[in-house]
Design an enzyme around this catalytic site. Structure first.
Site, PDB file in Angstrom:
ATOM      1  N   CYS A   2      36.845  31.143  28.511  1.00  0.00           N
ATOM      2  CA  CYS A   2      36.531  31.077  27.078  1.00  0.00           C
ATOM      3  C   CYS A   2      35.044  31.382  26.925  1.00  0.00           C
ATOM      4  CB  CYS A   2      36.816  29.674  26.550  1.00  0.00           C
ATOM      5  SG  CYS A   2      38.487  29.135  26.848  1.00  0.00           S
ATOM      6  N   ARG A  29      35.550  37.371  26.200  1.00  0.00           N
ATOM      7  CA  ARG A  29      35.900  36.308  27.155  1.00  0.00           C
ATOM      8  C   ARG A  29      37.150  35.552  26.727  1.00  0.00           C
ATOM      9  NH1 ARG A  29      32.066  34.630  30.660  1.00  0.00           N
ATOM     10  NH2 ARG A  29      33.053  32.582  30.745  1.00  0.00           N
ATOM     11  N   TRP A  76      40.480  31.355  25.333  1.00  0.00           N
ATOM     12  CA  TRP A  76      41.497  32.023  26.135  1.00  0.00           C
ATOM     13  C   TRP A  76      42.376  30.898  26.641  1.00  0.00           C
ATOM     14  CZ3 TRP A  76      42.913  36.951  26.859  1.00  0.00           C
ATOM     15  CH2 TRP A  76      43.801  37.230  27.879  1.00  0.00           C
ATOM     16  N   ASN A 102      34.600  25.309  28.269  1.00  0.00           N
ATOM     17  CA  ASN A 102      35.172  26.456  28.982  1.00  0.00           C
ATOM     18  C   ASN A 102      35.488  25.977  30.392  1.00  0.00           C
ATOM     19  OD1 ASN A 102      35.899  28.914  30.090  1.00  0.00           O
ATOM     20  ND2 ASN A 102      33.788  29.443  30.605  1.00  0.00           N
ATOM     21  N   GLY A 103      36.752  26.094  30.806  1.00  0.00           N
ATOM     22  CA  GLY A 103      37.148  25.687  32.162  1.00  0.00           C
ATOM     23  C   GLY A 103      38.500  25.007  32.118  1.00  0.00           C
ATOM     24  N   GLU A 483      50.533  49.929  44.793  1.00  0.00           N
ATOM     25  CA  GLU A 483      49.450  49.520  43.879  1.00  0.00           C
ATOM     26  C   GLU A 483      48.231  50.421  44.070  1.00  0.00           C
ATOM     27  OE1 GLU A 483      49.289  47.957  41.332  1.00  0.00           O
ATOM     28  OE2 GLU A 483      47.178  47.527  41.042  1.00  0.00           O
ATOM     29  N   LYS A 487      46.625  52.890  41.176  1.00  0.00           N
ATOM     30  CA  LYS A 487      45.223  52.802  40.745  1.00  0.00           C
ATOM     31  C   LYS A 487      44.554  54.165  40.740  1.00  0.00           C
ATOM     32  CE  LYS A 487      44.967  49.280  39.139  1.00  0.00           C
ATOM     33  NZ  LYS A 487      46.309  48.918  39.130  1.00  0.00           N
ATOM     34  N   GLU A 490      46.027  56.387  37.966  1.00  0.00           N
ATOM     35  CA  GLU A 490      45.770  56.088  36.549  1.00  0.00           C
ATOM     36  C   GLU A 490      44.303  56.179  36.171  1.00  0.00           C
ATOM     37  OE1 GLU A 490      46.723  52.191  34.996  1.00  0.00           O
ATOM     38  OE2 GLU A 490      46.409  51.266  36.939  1.00  0.00           O
ATOM     39  N   HIS A 506      61.416  62.025  57.094  1.00  0.00           N
ATOM     40  CA  HIS A 506      62.654  62.406  56.375  1.00  0.00           C
ATOM     41  C   HIS A 506      62.328  63.288  55.182  1.00  0.00           C
ATOM     42  CE1 HIS A 506      64.927  59.675  58.882  1.00  0.00           C
ATOM     43  NE2 HIS A 506      63.942  58.794  58.717  1.00  0.00           N
ATOM     44  N   LYS A 605      46.238  49.253  27.492  1.00  0.00           N
ATOM     45  CA  LYS A 605      46.226  48.075  28.352  1.00  0.00           C
ATOM     46  C   LYS A 605      47.576  47.371  28.329  1.00  0.00           C
ATOM     47  CE  LYS A 605      44.651  44.938  31.085  1.00  0.00           C
ATOM     48  NZ  LYS A 605      44.516  45.288  32.520  1.00  0.00           N
TER      49      LYS A 605
END
Ligand code: AGP
Length: 610
Positions: A2, A29, A76, A102-103, A483, A487, A490, A506, A605
């Site tokens: 946050c 944030r 958040w 925040n936490g 992955e 990356k 994209e 093969h 996103k």
């Protein structure tokens, strides 16, 4: 993650405007709700709500508030859905204290029960609200605001950056810090406190970056800091720094892009995810659901699908409980087999991906129970699931998923380790060893990044010229290969294909010619290292240039053209040890090509359409 801000003047007509501007600087944030509290002539005003900051300004008129002292918060959510009542600031029963936090307070459950037994009435579902009631409780006992504040802070376990104001001491903002960031901005005529530098730079470039367990207060002309444990005052003059960043650079923490900032935030993302798991009441329930399941499916899209596939391979291998992975948009190919008693694990960092939401709905219709794994509390997929587990990676601004992927694989690994112990698939000592490795995973990421930087940067010059690449692996390394390929596709627009190393002969090997780049992801599995040797030799015989992401003392090192070696405490932690090099490789290759890794073409996103 946050954003919090505090301002301490003698008097100003601008307080609400300055708090609002500070929250705008901190909005990246966290942005599901926001609020402010101000002191004006001995009175405390609190205004807050769910929603984006600009919409809240329309509704609540933050900028019209005046006064001497104020605090603000952008949220958040980690405990408690985004809502008006769960937004910060939180106040005590009598409205004498206002707090922003925040936490994550790990021991909030026990503290809340204790406070309720002592007559406190809670308004929200958040962990943060216990802080303000603790202050109220200890003020009732001690009669001194600062002593009550410090005793409340001493009661907390977990991560926190806290600001508190009270009409009992109008021209003061009280603060405390542990694990979550908090900075003081110094001016002669007033002081500013914030989670990070962007919100400070509008006021001053002279700052004190607070250390863990530092508590204190600011007045318009003074700063008092002391060590919470010893009570010794801190001579902060040696900690004053001058910041030379622009605001734009500062919101990226001094990094040139959000993606690289978030790659380096991964240790903190794992620390916070572990903290969240420890206090999750849902976690043990999910373990039991999986044990009792008739069949387990796991799904996701893009990077989250790679986390799903990792979970399936790890489940089959570690626990022996067959798990079926599928790409979310392919749910039609699986749903007809679903029966009552089946479990679907739906993975989505945003919690809004329509392909995943559709799979969830169709599986529920066939009687499956759904476990959501998400980074956004109460987003669409958790809301439509029977139970949810949350990563605590904080908002991910870069389009390419990085820290949320590692946080997903950590959470899923933890789930499997508990499942394996519950079912007797692993011994108690193996369980202890694995939990220890998972707890040390933040450090593992740091080492992996340290070991990767130079080679990834250098090799990106070569890869920036390439049109096509292979990423090869086996078993638990295969989702990581996928992955890595995603990356570089994209954000660097290079066609990269990941597939099982054993599959090379093969057909795919027909593409390999001189200097064709092949990246091998080689986890810590003895049989795998042995069988991969042959694949490396096959590729090299046809002129490929090979890079290996391998474990310390790997037997394949001498066969490779380039090597990044990473620590490998256990094959289950392969995503955490082997993914960071691939992230850096993609990032630096994109930069070499003059591309913006934060805003890759054609992508969003979150994909909220089918
Ligand atoms: C990954 O870098 C991409 N941003 C994309 O594939 C993403 O993983 C996918 O759209 C799923 O998003 P989610 O985790 O929010 O559901």
């Amino acid at each position: 993650m946050c954003g919090i801000i505090g301002l301490c003047f003698n008097k100003t007509e601008e307080l609400g405007k300055l708090l609002y501007k500070g929250l705008q600087r901190l909005e990246y944030r966290g942005y599901d709700s926001a609020g402010i509290a101000v002191l004006n002539s001995g009175r405390l005003f609190v205004v807050k709500g769910k929603g984006m900051l600009r919409d809240l300004e329309e509704r609540l008129k933050f900028t019209e508030y005046t006064g001497s002292t104020g605090i603000g918060h952008t949220r958040w959510a980690t405990h408690g859905a985004p809502s008006d009542i769960n937004a910060h600031p939180h106040v005590d029963c009598k409205g004498f204290f206002a707090v922003v936090h925040n936490g994550i307070i790990e021991n909030f459950d026990e503290l809340k029960k204790w406070l309720i037994n002592r007559g406190h009435i809670f308004a929200s579902e958040t962990d943060s609200e216990v802080i303000v009631h603790l202050i109220e409780e200890y003020y009732r006992e001690l009669g001194d605001v600062y002593e009550a504040f410090k005793r409340a802070i001493r009661s907390l376990k977990g991560a926190f950056a806290i600001l508190m104001i009270t009409p009992l001491e109008e021209n003061k903002v009280f603060f405390a810090k542990k694990d979550s960031p908090l900075i003081i901005g110094l001016r002669e005529d007033y002081k500013v406190l914030a989670s990070d530098i962007p919100a400070i730079l509008d006021h001053t470039c002279s700052v004190i970056v607070l250390r863990d367990y530092w508590v204190g207060y600011v007045t318009p002309s003074r700063v008092h800091i002391e060590d919470l444990a010893s009570g010794k005052p801190i001579d902060y003059s040696t900690y004053i720094r001058l910041i030379e960043w622009s605001i734009e650079e500062a919101s990226k923490g001094g990094y040139p892009h959000f993606m690289i900032k978030e790659i380096y935030e991964q240790p903190l993302a794992l620390i916070n995810t572990i903290t969240g798991l420890r206090s999750s009441r849902e976690f043990p329930l999910v373990v039991k659901m999986l044990v009792d399941a008739r069949r387990v499916y796991v799904t996701g899209a893009g990077t989250s699908y790679h986390a799903a596939e990792f979970y399936a391979i790890a489940s089959n291998t570690l626990t022996g409980l067959l798990t079926i992975p599928f790409i979310a948009s392919e749910y039609e190919a699986y749903v007809n087999a679903v029966r009552d008693g089946d479990i679907l694990i739906a993975i989505s960092q945003s919690g809004e991906t329509m392909d995943v939401l559709k799979a969830v709905r169709m599986f529920k219709e066939r009687g499956a129970r759904v476990v959501a794994v998400s980074n956004v509390v109460e987003s669409a997929i958790p809301r439509e699931s029977h139970i949810s587990l949350y990563t605590r990676a904080g908002p991910e601004i870069g389009v390419a998923a990085t820290k949320t992927f590692l946080a997903q694989t950590l959470l899923l690994s933890w789930l499997l380790v508990e499942l394996a112990e519950y079912t007797g698939a692993i011994s108690s000592s193996e369980h202890r060893e694995l939990v220890k490795s998972l707890e040390e995973s933040p450090r593992l990421v740091e080492v992996s990044l340290e070991r990767s930087e130079k080679t990834a940067y250098e090799l990106s010059e070569v890869y920036a010229e390439k049109k096509s690449m292979y990423y090869l692996s086996r078993h638990i390394g295969l989702p990581i290969a996928k992955e890595g390929a995603l990356k570089i596709k994209e954000i660097a627009y290079i066609h990269a294909e990941a597939y099982p190393a054993g599959e090379s002969k093969h057909g795919p090997i027909a593409l390999v010619e001189s200097a064709f780049p092949v990246v091998f992801i080689v986890p810590k599995l003895v049989w795998l290292e042995h069988s991969t040797k042959g694949n490396i030799e096959e590729m090299k015989a046809r002129g490929a240039k090979t890079l290996g992401i391998v474990c310390d003392e790997s037997p394949v090192v001498s066969l490779l053209d380039h090597v990044i070696t990473v620590p490998c405490p256990h094959w289950l932690l392969t995503p955490i040890s082997h993914t960071p090099p691939l992230q850096l490789l993609a990032y630096y290759t994109a930069i070499r090509k003059g591309l913006d890794p934060d805003r890759p073409r054609n992508l969003a996103k979150t994909v909220t359409v089918e």
